[in-house]
Structures are given as structure tokens and as C-alpha cells.
Write a protein that holds these residues in place. Structure first.
Motif, PDB file in Angstrom:
ATOM      1  N   VAL A  33      73.426  91.774  28.866  1.00  7.61           N
ATOM      2  CA  VAL A  33      73.508  90.535  29.628  1.00  7.61           C
ATOM      3  C   VAL A  33      73.186  90.820  31.089  1.00  7.61           C
ATOM      4  O   VAL A  33      73.725  91.767  31.676  1.00  7.61           O
ATOM      5  CB  VAL A  33      74.934  89.934  29.533  1.00  7.61           C
ATOM      6  CG1 VAL A  33      75.022  88.640  30.309  1.00  7.61           C
ATOM      7  CG2 VAL A  33      75.340  89.725  28.087  1.00  7.61           C
ATOM      8  N   ASP A  34      72.309  90.010  31.692  1.00  2.00           N
ATOM      9  CA  ASP A  34      72.082  90.071  33.126  1.00  2.00           C
ATOM     10  C   ASP A  34      73.076  89.125  33.759  1.00  2.00           C
ATOM     11  O   ASP A  34      73.050  87.915  33.521  1.00  2.00           O
ATOM     12  CB  ASP A  34      70.650  89.659  33.469  1.00  2.00           C
ATOM     13  CG  ASP A  34      69.638  90.676  32.991  1.00  2.00           C
ATOM     14  OD1 ASP A  34      69.935  91.881  33.104  1.00  2.00           O
ATOM     15  OD2 ASP A  34      68.582  90.272  32.490  1.00  2.00           O
ATOM     16  N   ARG A  50      79.831  85.236  21.501  1.00  2.00           N
ATOM     17  CA  ARG A  50      78.392  85.109  21.772  1.00  2.00           C
ATOM     18  C   ARG A  50      78.132  83.832  22.576  1.00  2.00           C
ATOM     19  O   ARG A  50      77.394  83.839  23.553  1.00  2.00           O
ATOM     20  CB  ARG A  50      77.597  85.107  20.475  1.00  2.00           C
ATOM     21  CG  ARG A  50      76.093  84.981  20.695  1.00  2.00           C
ATOM     22  CD  ARG A  50      75.316  85.131  19.411  1.00  2.00           C
ATOM     23  NE  ARG A  50      75.256  86.488  18.951  1.00  2.00           N
ATOM     24  CZ  ARG A  50      74.450  87.431  19.443  1.00  2.00           C
ATOM     25  NH1 ARG A  50      73.659  87.140  20.442  1.00  2.00           N
ATOM     26  NH2 ARG A  50      74.448  88.641  18.965  1.00  2.00           N
ATOM     27  N   TRP A  51      78.753  82.719  22.174  1.00  2.00           N
ATOM     28  CA  TRP A  51      78.579  81.455  22.889  1.00  2.00           C
ATOM     29  C   TRP A  51      79.043  81.583  24.334  1.00  2.00           C
ATOM     30  O   TRP A  51      78.386  81.102  25.254  1.00  2.00           O
ATOM     31  CB  TRP A  51      79.362  80.352  22.174  1.00  2.00           C
ATOM     32  CG  TRP A  51      79.345  79.054  22.910  1.00  2.00           C
ATOM     33  CD1 TRP A  51      78.364  78.106  22.879  1.00  2.00           C
ATOM     34  CD2 TRP A  51      80.347  78.569  23.803  1.00  2.00           C
ATOM     35  NE1 TRP A  51      78.698  77.047  23.699  1.00  2.00           N
ATOM     36  CE2 TRP A  51      79.918  77.310  24.276  1.00  2.00           C
ATOM     37  CE3 TRP A  51      81.571  79.073  24.240  1.00  2.00           C
ATOM     38  CZ2 TRP A  51      80.669  76.553  25.165  1.00  2.00           C
ATOM     39  CZ3 TRP A  51      82.313  78.319  25.128  1.00  2.00           C
ATOM     40  CH2 TRP A  51      81.856  77.073  25.584  1.00  2.00           C
ATOM     41  N   ARG A  52      80.173  82.265  24.549  1.00  4.14           N
ATOM     42  CA  ARG A  52      80.702  82.445  25.904  1.00  4.14           C
ATOM     43  C   ARG A  52      79.696  83.161  26.796  1.00  4.14           C
ATOM     44  O   ARG A  52      79.467  82.770  27.932  1.00  4.14           O
ATOM     45  CB  ARG A  52      82.021  83.214  25.856  1.00  4.14           C
ATOM     46  CG  ARG A  52      82.661  83.393  27.212  1.00  4.14           C
ATOM     47  CD  ARG A  52      84.112  83.819  27.050  1.00  4.14           C
ATOM     48  NE  ARG A  52      84.705  84.180  28.293  1.00  4.14           N
ATOM     49  CZ  ARG A  52      85.102  83.321  29.230  1.00  4.14           C
ATOM     50  NH1 ARG A  52      84.931  82.045  29.054  1.00  4.14           N
ATOM     51  NH2 ARG A  52      85.660  83.743  30.334  1.00  4.14           N
ATOM     52  N   VAL A  53      79.084  84.206  26.272  1.00  2.00           N
ATOM     53  CA  VAL A  53      78.095  84.965  27.037  1.00  2.00           C
ATOM     54  C   VAL A  53      76.853  84.121  27.296  1.00  2.00           C
ATOM     55  O   VAL A  53      76.349  84.063  28.410  1.00  2.00           O
ATOM     56  CB  VAL A  53      77.700  86.262  26.297  1.00  2.00           C
ATOM     57  CG1 VAL A  53      76.552  86.957  26.991  1.00  2.00           C
ATOM     58  CG2 VAL A  53      78.889  87.187  26.194  1.00  2.00           C
ATOM     59  N   GLU A  54      76.374  83.446  26.266  1.00  2.80           N
ATOM     60  CA  GLU A  54      75.129  82.686  26.389  1.00  2.80           C
ATOM     61  C   GLU A  54      75.243  81.472  27.309  1.00  2.80           C
ATOM     62  O   GLU A  54      74.247  81.039  27.872  1.00  2.80           O
ATOM     63  CB  GLU A  54      74.646  82.254  25.006  1.00  2.80           C
ATOM     64  CG  GLU A  54      74.175  83.428  24.164  1.00  2.80           C
ATOM     65  CD  GLU A  54      73.882  83.061  22.711  1.00  2.80           C
ATOM     66  OE1 GLU A  54      74.269  81.939  22.281  1.00  2.80           O
ATOM     67  OE2 GLU A  54      73.271  83.891  22.020  1.00  2.80           O
ATOM     68  N   THR A  55      76.439  80.914  27.475  1.00 10.38           N
ATOM     69  CA  THR A  55      76.592  79.690  28.263  1.00 10.38           C
ATOM     70  C   THR A  55      77.287  79.900  29.603  1.00 10.38           C
ATOM     71  O   THR A  55      77.467  78.937  30.351  1.00 10.38           O
ATOM     72  CB  THR A  55      77.390  78.637  27.462  1.00 10.38           C
ATOM     73  OG1 THR A  55      78.710  79.139  27.213  1.00 10.38           O
ATOM     74  CG2 THR A  55      76.686  78.291  26.162  1.00 10.38           C
ATOM     75  N   LEU A  56      77.664  81.110  29.916  1.00 13.36           N
ATOM     76  CA  LEU A  56      78.461  81.359  31.120  1.00 13.36           C
ATOM     77  C   LEU A  56      77.801  80.830  32.389  1.00 13.36           C
ATOM     78  O   LEU A  56      78.435  80.166  33.203  1.00 13.36           O
ATOM     79  CB  LEU A  56      78.754  82.850  31.260  1.00 13.36           C
ATOM     80  CG  LEU A  56      79.717  83.219  32.368  1.00 13.36           C
ATOM     81  CD1 LEU A  56      81.092  82.622  32.103  1.00 13.36           C
ATOM     82  CD2 LEU A  56      79.815  84.716  32.505  1.00 13.36           C
ATOM     83  N   ALA A  57      76.523  81.112  32.587  1.00 14.73           N
ATOM     84  CA  ALA A  57      75.850  80.688  33.811  1.00 14.73           C
ATOM     85  C   ALA A  57      75.786  79.168  33.926  1.00 14.73           C
ATOM     86  O   ALA A  57      75.843  78.619  35.026  1.00 14.73           O
ATOM     87  CB  ALA A  57      74.447  81.279  33.860  1.00 14.73           C
ATOM     88  N   ASP A  58      75.691  78.467  32.802  1.00 17.24           N
ATOM     89  CA  ASP A  58      75.596  77.010  32.824  1.00 17.24           C
ATOM     90  C   ASP A  58      76.945  76.325  33.012  1.00 17.24           C
ATOM     91  O   ASP A  58      77.036  75.299  33.667  1.00 17.24           O
ATOM     92  CB  ASP A  58      74.983  76.501  31.511  1.00 17.24           C
ATOM     93  CG  ASP A  58      73.552  76.968  31.336  1.00 17.24           C
ATOM     94  OD1 ASP A  58      72.852  77.137  32.353  1.00 17.24           O
ATOM     95  OD2 ASP A  58      73.149  77.171  30.177  1.00 17.24           O
ATOM     96  N   LYS A  59      78.010  76.882  32.420  1.00 13.88           N
ATOM     97  CA  LYS A  59      79.279  76.161  32.438  1.00 13.88           C
ATOM     98  C   LYS A  59      80.210  76.575  33.565  1.00 13.88           C
ATOM     99  O   LYS A  59      81.189  75.895  33.810  1.00 13.88           O
ATOM    100  CB  LYS A  59      79.985  76.265  31.085  1.00 13.88           C
ATOM    101  CG  LYS A  59      80.473  77.616  30.694  1.00 13.88           C
ATOM    102  CD  LYS A  59      81.071  77.550  29.288  1.00 13.88           C
ATOM    103  CE  LYS A  59      81.585  78.851  28.816  1.00 13.88           C
ATOM    104  NZ  LYS A  59      82.700  79.412  29.506  1.00 13.88           N
ATOM    105  N   MET A  85      84.374  89.682  31.143  1.00 13.31           N
ATOM    106  CA  MET A  85      83.076  89.364  31.742  1.00 13.31           C
ATOM    107  C   MET A  85      83.144  89.434  33.267  1.00 13.31           C
ATOM    108  O   MET A  85      82.313  90.055  33.904  1.00 13.31           O
ATOM    109  CB  MET A  85      82.642  87.974  31.272  1.00 13.31           C
ATOM    110  CG  MET A  85      81.193  87.708  31.460  1.00 13.31           C
ATOM    111  SD  MET A  85      80.254  88.770  30.350  1.00 13.31           S
ATOM    112  CE  MET A  85      78.647  88.100  30.621  1.00 13.31           C
ATOM    113  N   TYR A  86      84.160  88.806  33.860  1.00 11.58           N
ATOM    114  CA  TYR A  86      84.282  88.834  35.320  1.00 11.58           C
ATOM    115  C   TYR A  86      84.709  90.208  35.818  1.00 11.58           C
ATOM    116  O   TYR A  86      84.274  90.657  36.876  1.00 11.58           O
ATOM    117  CB  TYR A  86      85.268  87.772  35.801  1.00 11.58           C
ATOM    118  CG  TYR A  86      84.817  86.370  35.504  1.00 11.58           C
ATOM    119  CD1 TYR A  86      83.535  85.937  35.819  1.00 11.58           C
ATOM    120  CD2 TYR A  86      85.680  85.472  34.895  1.00 11.58           C
ATOM    121  CE1 TYR A  86      83.125  84.656  35.534  1.00 11.58           C
ATOM    122  CE2 TYR A  86      85.277  84.176  34.616  1.00 11.58           C
ATOM    123  CZ  TYR A  86      83.997  83.772  34.933  1.00 11.58           C
ATOM    124  OH  TYR A  86      83.590  82.498  34.655  1.00 11.58           O
ATOM    125  N   SER A  87      85.556  90.894  35.089  1.00 14.07           N
ATOM    126  CA  SER A  87      85.988  92.238  35.491  1.00 14.07           C
ATOM    127  C   SER A  87      84.809  93.193  35.566  1.00 14.07           C
ATOM    128  O   SER A  87      84.713  94.017  36.477  1.00 14.07           O
ATOM    129  CB  SER A  87      87.029  92.792  34.515  1.00 14.07           C
ATOM    130  OG  SER A  87      88.226  92.063  34.581  1.00 14.07           O
TER     131      SER A  87
END
Length: 188
Positions: A33-34, A50-59, A85-87
Motif C-alpha cells: 500500500v502507498d 482489504r476494504w479498509r485498506v482500499e478505501t482509506l484515502a477516500d473515507k 495502518m496509522y501506526s
């Protein structure tokens, strides 16, 4: 997710590069993930993760913009760290002189958090299997019935309720102030 920026003091462990390529090849559920200009590995072995990673930038654009303001040498508290993810991003942003404190009381989610931190070589992150509240004690984490059917690690639907005194169940709960003081970190 609630996070706080804390002032850094002292010298902390150095950041090292993990065996990221080897880990990703050995475990096909690992996603590259970038994230905030950094390349991280993320355990996405469930559809929810997977959904959390794929949508993080949008949500969560406001959270990401705030996180990008971290500077080298700062201390970052990721409260309710989930799978990290944030850590992981904060680890790189604060650098080897900085420190990240990740709090995740859910035992299954905490195990994934630890795997993600290890896979990304986040040696300046300390993960704690603790809940944080305004008073110490033990708490029970629960998932509301309405989401129980689709719940998997990576989801963020927990509620905390106190555990009766003397009951050994639940997760340890501490106050942030007491935990920081015990580590010698002064709040700003």
C-alpha cells in the motif's frame, strides 16, 4: 479512531527496514500500500481488512491530512490502533528519533497489529494490548448485535463496558496520563 500528538523527549529505538519483500512473497494476503508517501505492507486476509485498506484515502481524508503533519522526533499515540495502518505511517513520519505508542485492546486485532508492525520493520512503535479510558480497571469489549454477523478483525465496532471487580475476564484498561507517566513521557 482517536489519536493524539505528544511531545517527544529523549532518544528512541532506530527504525530499520523489515524483510518486506520476503514477507509479501510468503503470504499472498499481504497487500503493498502507498500510504502518505510511504510503501507499507498490510495484512488483508479478510474482506473487511482489504476494504479498509482500499478505501482509506477516500473515507478519511481529514485524518490523513492531519497525520501528514507529524514531524521527525515527535511522539504519536494511536489510540484504538486496530491493525496499525496509522501506526505504520506514523512510524515513518516521526523517524528513528520519534516514537509511536499503539493501543489496541482486542486480542485478535492486537495480534494482527503486531504482525503488521513486524512486517514493516516499525521498531520505533510499541504496541500495548490495553484499553484507554478515564479510569483504570478491566473492560469487556463487545460488538453490537447489528454488526456481529459481518464482524471480522479490522472492523471498528467495539463498545467497552466495565468488568465486575474480581472478574478476570476482559482487557486491562488504563488512563493515558498514568500510562505515559509510567514511561516517563510528559504530555504537552
Amino acid at each position: 479512531i482517536m489519536a493524539r500528538r505528544l511531545l517527544a523527549s529523549g532518544v528512541y529505538p532506530t527504525h530499520r527496514q523489515g524483510s518486506a519483500a520476503m514477507t509479501a512473497q510468503a503470504q499472498p494476503h499481504i497487500m503493498h500500500v502507498d500510504f502518505l508517501g510511504e510503501r507499507v505492507l498490510f495484512d488483508a486476509s479478510t474482506p473487511a481488512a482489504r476494504w479498509r485498506v482500499e478505501t482509506l484515502a477516500d473515507k478519511e481524508p481529514d485524518t490523513l491530512a492531519w497525520l501528514a503533519q507529524l514531524r521527525l522526533g515527535e511522539v504519536f499515540g494511536d489510540i484504538g490502533a486496530n491493525v496499525g495502518m496509522y501506526s505504520m505511517a506514523a512510524s515513518r513520519l516521526v523517524g528513528p528519533q520519534g516514537r509511536v505508542l499503539a493501543y489496541e485492546p482486542g486480542p485478535v486485532t492486537f495480534a494482527v497489529l503486531r504482525r503488521n508492525l513486524e512486517a514493516n520493520g516499525c521498531t520505533n512503535v510499541r504496541a500495548f494490548p490495553l484499553a484507554l479510558s478515564d479510569r483504570p480497571g478491566r473492560v469487556s469489549l463487545s460488538v453490537p448485535d447489528v454488526v456481529q454477523a459481518r464482524y471480522a478483525y479490522g472492523d471498528s465496532f467495539h463498545s467497552m463496558t466495565p468488568v465486575a471487580e474480581g472478574d478476570e475476564g476482559g482487557s486491562e484498561c488504563v488512563t493515558l496520563d498514568a500510562h505515559l507517566a509510567g514511561m516517563g513521557i510528559a504530555r504537552a
